[in-house]
Every structure is written in structure tokens, then in C-alpha cells.
Write an enzyme that holds these catalytic residues in place. Structure first.
Site, mmCIF file in Angstrom:
data_model
loop_
_atom_site.group_PDB
_atom_site.id
_atom_site.type_symbol
_atom_site.label_atom_id
_atom_site.label_comp_id
_atom_site.label_asym_id
_atom_site.label_seq_id
_atom_site.Cartn_x
_atom_site.Cartn_y
_atom_site.Cartn_z
ATOM 1 N N ASP A 1 23.028 53.258 62.959
ATOM 2 C CA ASP A 1 23.254 52.458 61.764
ATOM 3 C C ASP A 1 24.574 51.740 61.862
ATOM 4 O O ASP A 1 25.561 52.321 62.271
ATOM 5 C CB ASP A 1 23.303 53.374 60.535
ATOM 6 N N HIS B 1 49.290 44.907 61.268
ATOM 7 C CA HIS B 1 48.652 45.180 62.559
ATOM 8 C C HIS B 1 47.130 45.062 62.513
ATOM 9 O O HIS B 1 46.531 44.407 63.375
ATOM 10 C CB HIS B 1 49.062 46.578 63.048
HETATM 11 C C1 HEM Z 1 51.165 52.054 70.383
HETATM 12 C C2 HEM Z 1 50.434 51.022 70.054
HETATM 13 C C3 HEM Z 1 49.464 51.004 68.908
HETATM 14 C C4 HEM Z 1 49.393 51.789 67.786
HETATM 15 C C5 HEM Z 1 50.327 52.932 67.386
HETATM 16 C C6 HEM Z 1 48.247 51.342 67.016
HETATM 17 C C7 HEM Z 1 47.866 51.884 65.794
HETATM 18 C C8 HEM Z 1 46.779 51.477 65.063
HETATM 19 C C9 HEM Z 1 46.397 52.019 63.792
HETATM 20 C C10 HEM Z 1 47.152 53.131 63.034
HETATM 21 C C11 HEM Z 1 45.277 51.372 63.386
HETATM 22 C C12 HEM Z 1 44.505 51.585 62.073
HETATM 23 C C13 HEM Z 1 43.399 52.564 62.211
HETATM 24 C C14 HEM Z 1 42.086 51.972 62.673
HETATM 25 O O1 HEM Z 1 41.607 50.988 62.102
HETATM 26 O O2 HEM Z 1 41.562 52.476 63.653
HETATM 27 C C15 HEM Z 1 44.944 50.410 64.412
HETATM 28 C C16 HEM Z 1 43.858 49.558 64.410
HETATM 29 C C17 HEM Z 1 43.575 48.635 65.395
HETATM 30 N N1 HEM Z 1 44.324 48.333 66.491
HETATM 31 FE FE1 HEM Z 1 46.031 49.258 67.034
HETATM 32 N N2 HEM Z 1 47.659 50.292 67.672
HETATM 33 C C18 HEM Z 1 48.362 50.049 68.819
HETATM 34 C C19 HEM Z 1 48.127 49.048 69.751
HETATM 35 C C20 HEM Z 1 47.111 48.128 69.668
HETATM 36 C C21 HEM Z 1 46.904 47.044 70.590
HETATM 37 C C22 HEM Z 1 47.814 46.693 71.781
HETATM 38 C C23 HEM Z 1 45.762 46.397 70.197
HETATM 39 C C24 HEM Z 1 45.074 45.183 70.790
HETATM 40 C C25 HEM Z 1 45.504 44.451 71.774
HETATM 41 C C26 HEM Z 1 45.264 47.090 69.038
HETATM 42 C C27 HEM Z 1 44.111 46.782 68.368
HETATM 43 C C28 HEM Z 1 43.675 47.373 67.221
HETATM 44 C C29 HEM Z 1 42.426 47.023 66.564
HETATM 45 C C30 HEM Z 1 41.383 46.015 67.044
HETATM 46 C C31 HEM Z 1 42.360 47.806 65.407
HETATM 47 C C32 HEM Z 1 41.250 47.811 64.367
HETATM 48 C C33 HEM Z 1 41.493 46.751 63.326
HETATM 49 C C34 HEM Z 1 40.306 46.635 62.395
HETATM 50 O O3 HEM Z 1 39.181 46.555 62.889
HETATM 51 O O4 HEM Z 1 40.513 46.615 61.186
HETATM 52 N N3 HEM Z 1 46.111 48.119 68.740
HETATM 53 N N4 HEM Z 1 45.886 50.474 65.423
#
Ligand code: HEM
Length: 452
Positions: free
Chosen positions: A177, A315
Site C-alpha cells: 500500500d 532540511h
Molecule cells: C548527517 C546528515 C543528515 C542528517 C542528520 C539528516 C537527518 C534527517 C532527518 C532528521 C530527516 C527527517 C526524518 C525523515 O523524514 O525521515 C531527514 C529527511 C530527509 N533527508 Fe536527511 N539527513 C542528512 C543528510 C541528508 C542528505 C545528504 C540528503 C540528500 C542528499 C538527505 C535527504 C533527505 C530526504 C530526501 C529526507 C526526506 C524528506 C521528505 O521526504 O520529507 N539527508 N533527514
């Protein structure tokens, strides 16, 4: 769809397996491709599970960098059928420029990474035991460096204290789903051999008929044999997190908010991430955390285009803008669908205590896609590092940005006061990584066995 042909990591991050080790392997000097293939086939392949396999207590996933494919016998002409980004590798100056990396700061993969064996298990001991069973005593394979060992943090949090891994695309044919109102993303956005959002089959590597004996004909490169079906590209990045710099900044930068919001530090942190520590999205919980929304993902930014709830530069809004981008929410959603990533990362290093301890910790960022340039590199270059993202100015991703060229501010629109701190420190530093080809199960067996 042939689910048994996909390595299991396409469908799952194995949340029920608390232990993971990312083991980087290379061929020993002087070993022939036949010897390397035979040893990988005997030692690693039996532990590689597909989506359909019953998962044992410990199992593996297997992926190859360009050097690994050479080590099992692919030649230059065959490697050139892979995308340029993959063949160059993440450490190449062109890729480093695109991704905003400073390779001189790397500890991992400066000279390329050949073979990745990712081990998942129910316990650290079992993960180590499987790694040792595969590699100890091997005659033609050796560890290229220390494995990256995932750590266990409470409640699926990353080191800054926020719940991670909440938002993932549903993949057509892979997940049952859809998780939320989003339509499932076409399989070919992540897996070769299936239609992508454009209704096309993704570009895929191939071999000549003479070399690809036993492989079916390629459907994207006429006259050649297919190596891509069921496969994906896997991006691995070692992202070091400076937890103490993050906490110190939150403390200092949230001071001016005292008196306006109940918990200034929690509020500022949530504005940076786009979700509260529990995972609750700002769009549905603008004023305070609400753990009842911890895994909520069926929201959009159409009613928050100016970013009053979730800042435009947060982010999660940068990395998946959903309906937020001009000219309109439907157009934005259609464009954003071509930039989705399946994230499979885990934290590494010990949990941070109260005082700086000099330990290295961070995120083993792992994501999957079928098109490295259009998906991962675009998100990294244009959305994470883009200093003019969605009308911003001199801002990069406030959580993970590299703070290049004076990009060191973050704007929170009025809610209840406009606040735009400057001088954001760099909280995350890339320490290395690589691009890997994660073959489908049939192609993996062929690569390790059936070549003459
Ligand atoms: C140490 C580095 C990073 C940390 C601590 C981090 C942390 C987080 C957190 C806390 C979330 C929110 C929870 C979730 O939606 O799963 C998130 C979402 C996300 N992060 Fe990161 N992130 C990091 C690096 C990156 C990088 C380098 C990318 C892409 C190049 C990325 C792509 C994403 C994406 C695509 C989402 C989901 C957004 C959504 O669909 O709403 N993150 N990240």
C-alpha cells in the site's frame, strides 16, 4: 514484477535488524578475475538476500564500484556503458564539484571503493561473525579499510536527536500500500528494467553478445546483452556530525526567541529540520511537538507556501519539496517525483554524552536510485547545497550544508517573529563515500558465476 530478482535493501532498511556493518572489500594483488568471482560466489553470494527471501539472523547485500567490476572481469568498453558519474566515482574532481565535496577532508574512498558488502544482523556479534565468515581466510579478497559499523541510537534517531527514516517513497510493485496519499513512484525511478516517471526504461549497462553469453538481450541498447535488470545505484556517504557544535549553536542562536516561543531550542531545531525531534512534521504540528504525529508523512506544503510553519529552507523541505516549488503545487509535485531517493542510512559512532569527547560520529548516508545525476546529485547540488533554493539567498541546507561561499544563514519567516540567524557553523562534514552498482539477483549470479 520479478520481486525475487531485487536485493532486499530496495524494499527495506531492515529496521528489525539493529546491527549493520558496511565492509569495503578489494581483490588481493595478483588475483585473477576468475579467482575473485569464485571467492565472492562461494563466500558472499550465499548470504545475499532478495526481497522474497526468508531473512536469516544475519545476511548481506552486495554492490560494486567500478574497481570492483574490473576486478571481476569487466573491461573498459563494458564499464563505459555505466553512467559517467559512476565510472568517474564520487572522489573525481568533477563529481566533487557537483556534490560540494572537499576530497582532501575525506577518510574513506579517496582512491575509490571496489566492493561493498553490507551486513545486517539482529546483534552486533552476529554481524561481525558473518563478516568474518565471509572474509577471514579469504585468499583473493581483503578488507580495503576498517568497516563502518552502524550504532544503535534510541527511537530511530540520528545523532542530532531527531527521528530519521520517516519519509520514504513507496515504490510501485515493491511496496504494497502507498504510505500516505502520494501515488507510488514508478519502479524505474529506482530499479533498472522497469518504467520510470517518463514511461521509459532507465539507461542500463550492457555487454556485447560475445561477452554476455547467457544474458537476455538489452531492451535499451539494441544488439547488446543486459546487465541492468533488477539493479540500482547505491550512494554511500560517510557524513560526520558535530553534535557539540550543533547543540552550542542551538543554545546561542535560540536566545533571541526566548519569550516568543515556549522552548526556543526545540523550536529552532525543528525549524532547521522541518520536523520536531519526535518526527512530527511542522506542517501538521506548527507550535509544539506531538509524538502522535511522529511517523506522519501525508502532508504537503501547498497551504504553507511562504514557509510560516515549515521554513522554505528546512532540511526536509529542501530534500523533498513536495508541492512547494513554483509555479504551482501540481507542477511542483510532478517535478519533484523525478528527484526521489530511497534512504537506507544508519548512524555510526557512539551516542554523544554531555561533554565533547573527541569521538567521530555521524550518518552512513545510503540512498538508492536509478539515475545518479538526475536524482542523488541533483538533490545534493541544487537543493542541499543550492544557495538560492526556492527564493533563498546565501543559504544552504541549515542542517547538512557545507557552508560554501558565505552561505551561512537561515531564514525563519514571521511565526511569531521573523528570525534569520547568520554565521551558521558547519554541522556536517563529508568524510568520503562512493557510488556502487547494486545488481539484481540474476545479474549478480551471472556476474559471479557464468562468465567464461
Ligand atoms: C548527517 C546528515 C543528515 C542528517 C542528520 C539528516 C537527518 C534527517 C532527518 C532528521 C530527516 C527527517 C526524518 C525523515 O523524514 O525521515 C531527514 C529527511 C530527509 N533527508 Fe536527511 N539527513 C542528512 C543528510 C541528508 C542528505 C545528504 C540528503 C540528500 C542528499 C538527505 C535527504 C533527505 C530526504 C530526501 C529526507 C526526506 C524528506 C521528505 O521526504 O520529507 N539527508 N533527514
Amino acid at each position: 514484477m520479478k520481486r525475487a530478482d531485487l536485493q532486499a535493501i530496495v524494499a527495506s532498511g531492515f529496521g528489525d535488524r539493529g546491527a549493520a556493518r558496511y565492509v569495503f572489500v578489494r581483490a588481493r594483488a595478483g588475483s585473477t578475475p576468475e579467482e575473485v568471482r569464485a571467492e565472492l560466489a562461494a563466500r558472499a553470494l550465499p548470504h545475499v538476500v532478495s526481497i522474497e527471501s526468508n531473512k536469516p539472523h544475519a545476511f548481506a547485500q552486495l554492490a560494486f564500484g567500478p574497481g570492483g567490476l574490473r576486478a571481476i572481469g569487466l573491461d573498459d568498453e563494458e564499464l563505459d556503458t555505466f553512467p559517467r558519474e559512476f565510472v568517474q566515482g564520487m572522489a573525481h574532481p568533477e563529481r566533487a564539484r557537483v556534490n560540494g565535496d572537499r576530497v582532501d577532508e575525506w577518510h574513506l574512498g579517496r582512491g575509490g571503493l571496489d566492493v561493498l558488502i553490507a551486513v545486517f544482523a539482529g546483534s552486533d556479534g552476529a554481524a561481525l561473525a558473518l563478516e568474518r565468515a565471509m572474509l577471514d581466510g579469504a585468499r583473493h579478497l581483503e578488507r580495503a579499510c576498517e568497516p563502518l559499523v552502524a550504532s544503535r541510537l534510541p527511537d530511530q534517531t540520528e545523532h542530532f536527536g531527531f527521528r530519521d527514516g520517516v519519509s520514504q517513497p513507496s515504490i510501485l510493485g515493491v511496496h504494497g500500500d502507498p504510505r500516505g496519499p502520494e501515488r507510488p513512484v514508478p519502479t524505474g525511478e529506482f530499479v533498472m528494467g522497469y518504467e520510470n516517471v517518463y514511461g521509459q526504461l532507465p539507461a542500463a549497462p550492457s555487454l556485447s553478445p560475445a561477452r554476455g553469453v547467457g544474458l537476455p538481450e538489452s531492451r535499451v541498447s539494441p544488439g547488446r546483452r543486459d546487465l541492468g535488470d533488477g539493479g540500482a545505484y547505491l550512494v554511500l556517504r560517510k557524513l560526520e556530525q558535530d553534535v557539540f557544535a550543533w547543540r552550542a549553536w542551538l543554545r546561542e542562536a535560540s536566545r533571541p526567541l526566548a519569550g516568543y516561543v515556549a522552548d526556543p531550542e526545540a523550536y529552532l531545531g525543528a525549524k532547521v529540520v522541518g520536523r520536531w525531534a519526535s518526527g512530527a512534521p511542522l506542517v501538521t504540528c506548527p507550535r509544539a511537538d506531538d509524538p502522535a504525529h511522529a511517523t506522519k508523512n501525508d502532508f504537503d506544503y501547498d497551504l504553507d507556501l511562504s514557509g510560516l510553519a515549515c521554513p522554505r529552507g528546512a532540511h526536509i523541505r529542501r530534500t523533498n519539496p513536495r508541492g512547494a516549488l513554483p509555479p504551482s503545487p501540481p507542477r511542483s509535485r510532478a517535478a519533484v517525483e523525478t528527484r526521489r531517493l530511497v534512504r537506507r542510512g544508519r548512524p555510526y559512532g557512539p551516542p554523544a554524552g554531555d561533554a565533547p569527547d573527541g569521538e567521530a560520529r555521524g550518518l552512513v548516508f545510503v540512498c538508492l536510485c536509478a539515475n545518479l545525476a538526475r536524482q542523488f546529485e541533483f538533490v545534493q547540488q541544487t537543493w542541499v547545497e543550492g544557495v538560492k533554493f526556492d527564493g533563498g539567498w546565501s543559504e544552504d541546507d541549515p542542517l547538512v550544508g557545507a557552508r560554501r561561499a558565505g552561505a551561512d544563514r537561515f531564514t525563519i519567516p514571521r511565526d511569531p517573529v521573523r528570525y534569520a540567524p547568520r554565521g551558521l557553523p558547519r554541522f556536517v562534514t563529508a568524510r568520503g563515500g562512493g557510488y556502487f552498482f547494486l545488481p539484481g539477483m540474476d545479474r549478480l549470479r551471472w556476474l559471479l558465476g557464468a562468465r567464461g
